[in-house]
Design an enzyme around this catalytic site. Structure first.
Site, PDB file in Angstrom:
ATOM      1  N   ASP A   1      -3.464  37.520  33.706  1.00  0.00           N
ATOM      2  CA  ASP A   1      -3.504  37.826  35.141  1.00  0.00           C
ATOM      3  C   ASP A   1      -3.131  36.532  35.853  1.00  0.00           C
ATOM      4  OD1 ASP A   1      -4.437  40.302  34.443  1.00  0.00           O
ATOM      5  OD2 ASP A   1      -6.454  40.041  35.219  1.00  0.00           O
TER       6      ASP A   1
ATOM      7  N   ASP B   1      -5.781  51.674  37.104  1.00  0.00           N
ATOM      8  CA  ASP B   1      -7.000  50.899  37.397  1.00  0.00           C
ATOM      9  C   ASP B   1      -8.114  51.855  37.838  1.00  0.00           C
ATOM     10  OD1 ASP B   1      -5.793  48.263  37.091  1.00  0.00           O
ATOM     11  OD2 ASP B   1      -4.731  48.699  38.952  1.00  0.00           O
TER      12      ASP B   1
END
Ligand code: 1PR
Length: 531
Positions: free
Chosen positions: A192, A351
């Site tokens: 990330d 998500d």
């Protein structure tokens, strides 16, 4: 083929190859040699080889075929020949839905060629062909993305090694195969990436998507530099690297996006597939110039990415698709990118977060019976899709999303779970199984890996096609700890049998204090036979 035809180069190309001049084809470069393909029935191939390219059957396996598989030139049942550096014991990176099936008929038609095959489910397909006399090689897999094994093939071709000098029998044991033929379980390292408060691009990692430290001045967690970490994970054996750009770069024209530079540098050092996610949607430069999601993707691909991962934009596209009564427009990012670069180029990153209910009748959404009850003893949950990095929940469940994006042409699902993210408690197996049942495309398990057994559970109990993790790798536990092969239902740690055989020594090394371990790293990497 249509593009080649429009440029009028087909007769020239065909003449060149038939004259026996040096040629190497990769992926569609192999398929184009055949007479035609079911992928585009009205467009003929070069017709240098007889036979038709057909689609893999999805009755018993995920399609596209994505991951590491064999390409073995067979002399006999147990003997492999090494031609152009291709080894029967090595694995190569494939990504395709269509293939040249290997059958007695086409073997006869391929008399002038050595044929290397792989197996996916119960289908045997051509992984590579090498001309018996000419300096010509075509591979269905991507040597440039197949790590050390692929670089060996490229080197053998480029340095024009005569066939005789490379034709030697390889006395290596057969690779351990999964239930999907020769396909191995993929382990993906995820980075990330975002700008920290000082404006530097750093790798970070959140707990349930919160990337700020819990104490002090609550800085964005800084775990290192993106290119360096990607290279480290590649050297340690990651099958793929995924970058998720979790920050938006404001006031920056598309051409100057910092992630483009990260990809360019990574692609120079890392020879496994690179996926980039975050912000794959219509983009506007500060001067008002608009770029489509396809333009953004093209920029990323030109900088070295192999796949894009779409999050928020996919959710919105499916909401609109359902509102239209499930009709496709051909205009969504998924559809335009898949039409231009192929389905395998499009990953959809999901998500979701759990919304607990006591009974399936409490919600119109698809529910899953959960083994870990909710805070009020709830036995069921529906998985709500979110956008904007989990900040906004939508009235859409994961099943609706994955079926919608599959219809639009997505090639893979990256299945996160916000409740599990960063917990180290293991993947959400119930969710993974449910999504695997809902779609025929590969599913990457994500969120929650904390130890090796969790990867094993994702593959064996969740039936995942790949497992992605972040925190467990950032904690320097070594990616090879997460890679394993399954034989006789046993979980074996390590990247390959060669590592498994040295496991005692490796575990000893892992337990060394940090500074000694780092000092020994180079020696270890040199001594490990990756594939
Ligand atoms: O919506 O198309 O711009 O894409 C944004 C992308 O960025 C999505 O893929 C979304 O998952 C990701 N993202 C946005 N915010 C965050 C955040 O953490 N604040 N990261 C974020 C999501 C989750 C996983 C993580 C796994 C494994 N990261 O990818 O790497 O859960 O973690 P673990 O092994 O440590 O448990 P768009």
């Amino acid at each position: 083929m249509s593009a080649l035809e429009s440029k009028g180069v087909i007769p020239i190309l065909k003449g060149y190859i038939e004259a026996g001049k040096p040629f190497m084809g990769i992926c569609v470069g192999l398929q184009a040699l055949f007479a035609g393909s079911d992928e585009s029935p009205s467009t003929p191939g070069l017709g240098i080889l007889q036979g038709q390219i057909t689609r893999f059957s999805s009755a018993d396996k995920a399609v596209p075929h994505i991951g590491w598989n064999n390409a073995a030139f067979r002399d006999s049942e147990d003997e492999f020949s090494e031609i152009y550096g291709l080894r029967g014991s090595s694995k190569y990176y494939y990504v395709h839905s269509y293939a040249a099936q290997f059958s007695p008929e086409n073997t006869r038609l391929l008399d002038d060629w050595h044929v290397a095959t792989g197996r996916y489910g119960d289908e045997e397909f051509i992984g590579a062909i090498a001309h018996r006399k000419f300096h010509q090689l075509a591979t269905q897999f991507h040597p440039e993305k197949s790590g050390k094994a692929g670089l060996r093939v490229l080197r053998a071709f480029l340095y024009d090694l005569p066939l005789d000098s490379t034709e030697l029998s390889v006395a290596e044991a057969k690779p351990v195969e999964t239930s999907q033929g020769g396909l191995t379980n993929r382990v993906i390292a995820c980075l990330d990436v975002r700008t920290n408060d000082e404006g530097d691009l750093v790798v970070t990692k959140g707990d349930q998507y919160d990337v700020r430290e819990k104490s002090g001045d609550k800085q964005v967690r800084n775990l290192g530099k993106p290119v360096e970490l990607a290279e480290r994970y590649y050297l340690e054996g990651a099958d793929e690297i995924t970058f998720l750009n979790i920050t938006s770069f404001r006031n920056c024209p598309l051409a100057d996006l910092p992630m483009l530079g990260v990809l360019r540098q990574t692609a120079e050092r890392v020879f496994v597939p690179l996926t980039i996610g975050g912000g794959i949607k219509e983009f506007m430069d500060p001067d008002g110039t608009k770029h489509s999601a396809l333009d953004v993707t093209t920029r990323y691909f030109q900088s070295g990415a192999d796949k894009v991962s779409i999050g928020s934009d996919a959710v919105i596209a499916v909401e609109e698709y359902l509102a239209r009564g499930k009709t496709l427009t051909g205009k969504t990012s998924i559809e335009t990118i898949a039409a231009t670069y192929g389905n395998q180029a499009v990953v959809v990153s999901v998500d979701p977060k759990r919304i607990y209910v006591h009974s399936p009748s409490d919600t119109p959404h698809h529910t899953i019976r959960i083994s870990r009850p909710g805070p009020n003893g709830e036995q069921y949950a529906w998985y709500q899709c979110t956008i904007r990095g989990g900040r906004e929940g939508r009235d859409l469940d994961v099943r609706q999303l994955v079926r919608g994006v599959e219809a639009m042409g997505a090639g893979e699902i990256l299945l996160n779970c916000m409740d599990q993210d960063g917990t180290n408690e293991g993947y959400d197996l119930e969710l993974i199984r449910d999504v695997k049942e809902a779609v025929g495309i590969p599913v990457i398990a994500s969120s929650g890996a904390g130890k090796v057994e969790h990867f094993w559970e994702a593959f064996v109990e969740g039936h995942a096609d790949a497992a992605l993790a972040a925190g467990v790798f950032h904690r320097k536990e070594g990616i090879f700890l997460a890679k394993f092969e399954m034989t006789n239902s046993k979980c074996q740690f390590g990247m390959s049998r060669s590592i498994w055989q040295r496991k005692d020594w490796l575990f000893e090394w892992i337990n060394l204090p940090d500074e000694r371990r780092i000092r020994h790293r180079r020696a270890v990497i040199r001594s490990i036979i990756f594939r």
